[in-house]
Design an enzyme around this catalytic site. Structure first.
Site, short mmCIF file in Angstrom:
data_model
loop_
_atom_site.label_atom_id
_atom_site.label_comp_id
_atom_site.label_asym_id
_atom_site.label_seq_id
_atom_site.Cartn_x
_atom_site.Cartn_y
_atom_site.Cartn_z
N GLY A 8 1.61 -4.61 -4.09
CA GLY A 8 2.18 -5.09 -2.84
C GLY A 8 2.11 -4.05 -1.74
O GLY A 8 1.50 -2.98 -1.89
N ASN A 9 2.75 -4.36 -0.61
CA ASN A 9 2.76 -3.43 0.51
C ASN A 9 3.52 -2.16 0.20
O ASN A 9 3.19 -1.08 0.70
CB ASN A 9 3.41 -4.12 1.73
CG ASN A 9 2.57 -5.24 2.27
OD1 ASN A 9 1.40 -5.05 2.57
ND2 ASN A 9 3.15 -6.42 2.38
N THR A 12 3.89 -1.29 -6.68
CA THR A 12 2.94 -1.86 -7.64
C THR A 12 3.72 -2.31 -8.86
O THR A 12 4.43 -1.50 -9.47
CB THR A 12 1.85 -0.84 -8.04
OG1 THR A 12 1.05 -0.53 -6.90
CG2 THR A 12 0.95 -1.40 -9.13
N LYS A 13 3.59 -3.58 -9.21
CA LYS A 13 4.32 -4.14 -10.35
C LYS A 13 3.33 -4.49 -11.45
O LYS A 13 2.29 -5.12 -11.17
CB LYS A 13 5.13 -5.36 -9.91
CG LYS A 13 6.23 -5.01 -8.90
CD LYS A 13 6.83 -6.21 -8.25
CE LYS A 13 5.98 -6.73 -7.11
NZ LYS A 13 5.99 -5.86 -5.92
N GLY A 87 -2.09 -13.99 2.10
CA GLY A 87 -1.65 -13.04 1.08
C GLY A 87 -1.61 -13.70 -0.28
O GLY A 87 -0.97 -14.74 -0.46
N MET A 88 -2.28 -13.10 -1.25
CA MET A 88 -2.37 -13.71 -2.56
C MET A 88 -1.01 -13.78 -3.27
O MET A 88 -0.80 -14.61 -4.14
CB MET A 88 -3.39 -12.97 -3.43
CG MET A 88 -4.82 -13.11 -2.95
SD MET A 88 -5.45 -14.82 -2.99
CE MET A 88 -5.23 -15.34 -1.28
N ASP A 89 -0.08 -12.88 -2.89
CA ASP A 89 1.25 -12.95 -3.47
C ASP A 89 1.96 -14.24 -3.05
O ASP A 89 2.71 -14.83 -3.84
CB ASP A 89 2.07 -11.72 -3.09
CG ASP A 89 2.12 -11.48 -1.58
OD1 ASP A 89 1.26 -12.02 -0.86
OD2 ASP A 89 3.01 -10.74 -1.13
N ARG A 90 1.73 -14.69 -1.82
CA ARG A 90 2.32 -15.95 -1.37
C ARG A 90 1.79 -17.12 -2.18
O ARG A 90 2.55 -18.00 -2.59
CB ARG A 90 2.02 -16.16 0.12
CG ARG A 90 2.66 -15.13 1.05
CD ARG A 90 2.17 -15.30 2.48
NE ARG A 90 2.56 -16.60 3.04
CZ ARG A 90 2.08 -17.06 4.19
NH1 ARG A 90 1.19 -16.36 4.88
NH2 ARG A 90 2.49 -18.24 4.64
N THR A 113 8.78 -6.52 1.85
CA THR A 113 8.56 -5.77 3.08
C THR A 113 8.59 -6.72 4.27
O THR A 113 9.19 -6.42 5.31
CB THR A 113 7.21 -5.04 3.02
OG1 THR A 113 7.18 -4.19 1.86
CG2 THR A 113 7.00 -4.20 4.26
#
Length: 256
Positions: A8-9, A12-13, A87-90, A113
């Site tokens: 992520g911004n 890192t997970k 954003g791929m997280d979305r 963020t």
């Protein structure tokens, strides 16, 4: 067993998932190649990133790797006009929510963020959403763009108390603790309290404004700052810190 990497911004997970369940979870302050020295290279891996990925390193490190981008097949339909900018997280959060609440109108709040608010139709269509400054970004902006306002941060937030208990209207996953704030604050009579109240209450009003306008059947909260707002919604919610991880796991299995 799948290995899930979400860059992520800010953090890192890295998680191991098995049959849709998060088995192990680690969170790192930033991305570094050394992170992966302790993870097995044999299991299938999916990587999602808001940053430019070191693809050559990852492909040399892992035997079975899927780099998630806008061309990757997913189990819901993406109706975003510019998928290459999404954003791929979305999108992963949308998949994770749809997996848990299929055939429902879904609204997803991701408190990171930035705060993102995304919609999924009951037909399994990702409809897009909104991006707003996150809580930390709002505190930082008030300090940066003024001469005298102090920088309010985690210390002041912690000082407002942590109930450790969700209200009955919240369905919780992975034992995230609630930390209600603004509704416990008295009328602000000093500058720090005024900033806390303004930022937190502003986000609370945004949350309930979107919920009232859209009237979703299911509401999901996720992201690192979700714990501050789980008691803010005026309707029942599902709080799942690992929603993006679970979505990425589902996408990896879908492409297997």
């Amino acid at each position: 067993m799948n290995l899930i990497v979400d860059i992520g911004n800010t953090n890192t997970k890295v998680a191991h998932c098995d049959n849709g369940e998060v088995i192990t979870f680690d969170c790192y302050d930033d991305f570094a190649e050394e992170i992966f020295n302790s993870y097995t290279a044999q299991c299938p891996v999916i990587v999602s990133s808001t940053k430019i990925l070191p693809k050559e390193f990852l492909q040399s490190r892992f035997e079975k790797i899927l780099v998630f981008d806008h061309k990757t097949p997913i189990p819901i339909k993406n109706l975003y006009d510019t998928p290459e900018t999404l954003g791929m997280d979305r999108l992963a959060a949308a998949v994770g929510a749809w997996e848990q609440a299929p055939e429902s109108e879904i609204l997803i709040f991701d408190f990171g963020t930035a705060i993102t608010i995304d919609r999924v139709s009951k037909r399994g269509e990702y409809l897009g959403g909104a991006i707003a400054p996150g809580m930390g970004m709002r505190f930082a902006a008030l300090h940066h763009f003024t001469d005298r306002l102090p920088l309010v941060g985690a210390g002041e937030l912690a000082g407002q108390g942590d109930s450790g208990v969700f209200t009955s209207k919240v369905v919780v996953d992975n034992n995230t603790k609630a930390c209600p704030l603004a509704h416990l604050l008295p009328p602000p009579k000093n500058t720090t309290a005024a900033i806390l109240h303004g930022v937190i209450k502003g986000i609370e009003h945004e949350i309930n404004g979107y919920i009232e306008e859209i009237s979703p059947e299911k509401i999901f909260f996720t992201g690192g700052d979700a714990k501050y707002f789980v008691n803010s919604a005026k309707k029942p919610i599902f709080a799942d810190y690992h929603l993006v991880i679970k979505g990425l796991d589902r996408i990896l299995n879908y492409n297997a």
